[in-house]
Design a protein around this motif. Structure first.
Motif, mmCIF file in Angstrom:
data_model
loop_
_atom_site.group_PDB
_atom_site.id
_atom_site.type_symbol
_atom_site.label_atom_id
_atom_site.label_comp_id
_atom_site.label_asym_id
_atom_site.label_seq_id
_atom_site.Cartn_x
_atom_site.Cartn_y
_atom_site.Cartn_z
ATOM 1 N N LEU A 56 43.302 -27.358 41.686
ATOM 2 C CA LEU A 56 44.501 -26.650 41.234
ATOM 3 C C LEU A 56 44.813 -26.995 39.784
ATOM 4 O O LEU A 56 45.141 -26.126 38.972
ATOM 5 N N GLY A 57 44.712 -28.292 39.452
ATOM 6 C CA GLY A 57 44.961 -28.728 38.081
ATOM 7 C C GLY A 57 43.998 -28.106 37.093
ATOM 8 O O GLY A 57 44.399 -27.657 36.004
ATOM 9 N N GLU A 58 42.728 -28.062 37.461
ATOM 10 C CA GLU A 58 41.725 -27.491 36.558
ATOM 11 C C GLU A 58 41.976 -26.000 36.349
ATOM 12 O O GLU A 58 41.844 -25.488 35.233
ATOM 13 N N HIS A 59 42.338 -25.289 37.408
ATOM 14 C CA HIS A 59 42.641 -23.864 37.271
ATOM 15 C C HIS A 59 43.885 -23.637 36.414
ATOM 16 O O HIS A 59 43.969 -22.655 35.663
ATOM 17 N N LEU A 60 44.867 -24.538 36.520
ATOM 18 C CA LEU A 60 46.050 -24.440 35.657
ATOM 19 C C LEU A 60 45.661 -24.508 34.189
ATOM 20 O O LEU A 60 46.136 -23.716 33.364
ATOM 21 N N ALA A 61 44.799 -25.479 33.861
ATOM 22 C CA ALA A 61 44.350 -25.629 32.476
ATOM 23 C C ALA A 61 43.616 -24.375 32.005
ATOM 24 O O ALA A 61 43.872 -23.867 30.907
ATOM 25 N N ARG A 62 42.734 -23.869 32.829
ATOM 26 C CA ARG A 62 41.960 -22.672 32.451
ATOM 27 C C ARG A 62 42.868 -21.480 32.196
ATOM 28 O O ARG A 62 42.687 -20.740 31.223
ATOM 29 N N MET A 63 43.836 -21.272 33.102
ATOM 30 C CA MET A 63 44.706 -20.114 32.949
ATOM 31 C C MET A 63 45.541 -20.217 31.679
ATOM 32 O O MET A 63 45.693 -19.226 30.939
ATOM 33 N N LEU A 64 46.087 -21.405 31.396
ATOM 34 C CA LEU A 64 46.910 -21.550 30.199
ATOM 35 C C LEU A 64 46.076 -21.369 28.930
ATOM 36 O O LEU A 64 46.502 -20.698 27.988
ATOM 37 N N LEU A 65 44.888 -21.955 28.886
ATOM 38 C CA LEU A 65 44.042 -21.808 27.697
ATOM 39 C C LEU A 65 43.643 -20.353 27.489
ATOM 40 O O LEU A 65 43.552 -19.878 26.350
ATOM 41 N N SER A 66 43.402 -19.649 28.577
ATOM 42 C CA SER A 66 43.103 -18.222 28.471
ATOM 43 C C SER A 66 44.303 -17.464 27.928
ATOM 44 O O SER A 66 44.169 -16.572 27.081
ATOM 45 N N LYS A 67 45.488 -17.838 28.356
ATOM 46 C CA LYS A 67 46.705 -17.178 27.877
ATOM 47 C C LYS A 67 46.938 -17.469 26.398
ATOM 48 O O LYS A 67 47.341 -16.580 25.642
ATOM 49 N N ILE A 68 46.677 -18.710 25.988
ATOM 50 C CA ILE A 68 46.817 -19.068 24.572
ATOM 51 C C ILE A 68 45.845 -18.261 23.731
ATOM 52 O O ILE A 68 46.207 -17.712 22.676
ATOM 53 N N ALA A 69 44.605 -18.168 24.187
ATOM 54 C CA ALA A 69 43.573 -17.437 23.443
ATOM 55 C C ALA A 69 43.900 -15.957 23.334
ATOM 56 O O ALA A 69 43.487 -15.282 22.387
ATOM 57 N N GLN A 70 44.653 -15.445 24.310
ATOM 58 C CA GLN A 70 44.997 -14.018 24.333
ATOM 59 C C GLN A 70 46.424 -13.768 23.838
ATOM 60 O O GLN A 70 47.042 -12.766 24.179
ATOM 61 N N SER A 71 46.922 -14.708 23.038
ATOM 62 C CA SER A 71 48.238 -14.564 22.393
ATOM 63 C C SER A 71 49.359 -14.322 23.397
ATOM 64 O O SER A 71 50.278 -13.522 23.152
ATOM 65 N N GLY A 72 49.296 -15.015 24.546
ATOM 66 C CA GLY A 72 50.384 -14.945 25.516
ATOM 67 C C GLY A 72 50.276 -13.821 26.518
ATOM 68 O O GLY A 72 51.241 -13.564 27.256
ATOM 69 N N ALA A 73 49.134 -13.150 26.595
ATOM 70 C CA ALA A 73 48.979 -12.035 27.532
ATOM 71 C C ALA A 73 49.147 -12.509 28.975
ATOM 72 O O ALA A 73 48.751 -13.619 29.326
ATOM 73 N N GLN A 74 49.744 -11.655 29.805
ATOM 74 C CA GLN A 74 49.983 -11.985 31.206
ATOM 75 C C GLN A 74 48.669 -12.295 31.919
ATOM 76 O O GLN A 74 47.675 -11.593 31.756
#
Length: 317
Positions: free
Chosen positions: A281-299
């Motif tokens: 769960l922790g690793e998926h949290l990190a992945r999702m947030l980094l993906s959101k950062i890379a996409q300028s906050g996209a949902q």
């Protein structure tokens, strides 16, 4: 040490091109990008993370805010933190732990991971400007990751039915939050499918309270009963209460917890429980947030990870 100039020479391109491939790959052609990447791999060149972050106007720091009281004797959050750190390390991000919400926006960070948010916290969350992902279900449209709580109690209830417990009681946590609604829904829906009536009691999440409840209401619980609990903490108290009153576990009474991180193993007998995959769960949290950062906050949406039912000494074999 291999330098940017060495990569440029190997790929027969300018240093500016190499820099663009590293920091702004969308600005170069696929052919050029593949050429530079091949040169980097051949020379084993590792871009400087700090320099790359600076070029992208980022800090390469993620803050993790815990909005609930935690018991430092339990390794739940240590497992979660380990998973988050593992996910961030792969992208050379640092993790900063925050326990005071007033300090969340102080200093620099590229985004936030937040756990323990309750309904009253969402007006404050609405004011945050950086990308954020929640650990825990919510119904306010925030990106989140959680265990599939409904599936967990479905599994537990079906297992209790399969072991021929005639009465199945749910001991819930006395909070009006999505995760609790989901855990209750899994139990209720499964019983209804088998033409059985739900029986629910809700308590604050303390083992002494669930133990006290069992002891005070002992005459209401007939043999051949299984208790489905919304947490291992409640389940431990139920076990103690049954044993204190002379009940036989698992012959006459079964107990199933929810979490599967620590208390399930130190309980005597050890608990049957719905085990969350906390490091994952922790690793998926990190992945999702980094993906959101890379996409300028996209949902990013939501992700529910399936738990596992671990059977031990508090239910029939």
């Amino acid at each position: 040490m291999v330098t940017l100039s060495d990569v440029a020479k190997q790929a027969n391109v300018s240093k500016m091109t190499v820099s663009r491939v590293i920091n702004h790959p969308e600005q170069v052609t696929t052919e050029l990008r593949e050429l530079v990447v091949a040169a980097m791999q051949e020379l084993n060149y590792q871009p400087n993370a700090a320099a790359k972050a600076l070029a992208n106007n980022r800090s390469n720091v993620v803050k993790f805010l815990i909005l609930e009281d935690i018991d430092t004797t339990e390794p739940y959050y240590m497992n979660l933190l380990f998973g988050i750190a593992r996910g961030l390390d792969k992208r050379q991000y640092a993790l900063q732990l925050i326990t005071d919400r007033q300090k969340l926006t102080a200093g620099n960070a590229d985004g936030y991971l937040i756990t323990g948010a309750r309904t009253s916290d969402f007006p404050w969350l609405d004011q945050l400007e950086k990308p954020l992902v929640l650990f825990g279900e919510n119904r306010y449209g925030y990106d989140f990751i959680d265990t599939d709580n409904k599936l967990g109690t479905q599994m537990a209830t079906k297992y209790a039915l399969a072991k021929n417990y005639q009465s199945i009681i749910f001991i819930g946590i006395d909070v009006k939050e999505p995760f609790e609604y989901s855990r209750e829904a899994g139990y209720i829906n499964t019983l209804q499918q088998h033409a059985k009536l739900p029986r629910i009691y809700r308590l604050a999440n303390h083992s002494r309270l669930s133990q006290q409840y069992i002891e005070e209401h002992w005459r209401e619980f007939a043999p051949n009963t299984c208790f489905i609990c919304a947490s291992d903490r409640l389940a431990v108290g139920v076990v103690r209460g049954i044993l204190h009153e002379g009940g036989a576990i698992p012959r006459d009474f079964g107990v199933i917890g929810h979490d599967g991180v620590f208390l399930d193993q130190v309980s005597n007998p050890q608990l049957t429980t719905v085990q969350q995959q906390v490091p994952e769960l922790g690793e998926h949290l990190a992945r999702m947030l980094l993906s959101k950062i890379a996409q300028s906050g996209a949902q990013q949406g939501e992700l529910l990870l399936a738990p596992k039912l671990v059977t031990r000494g508090t239910t029939r074999e």
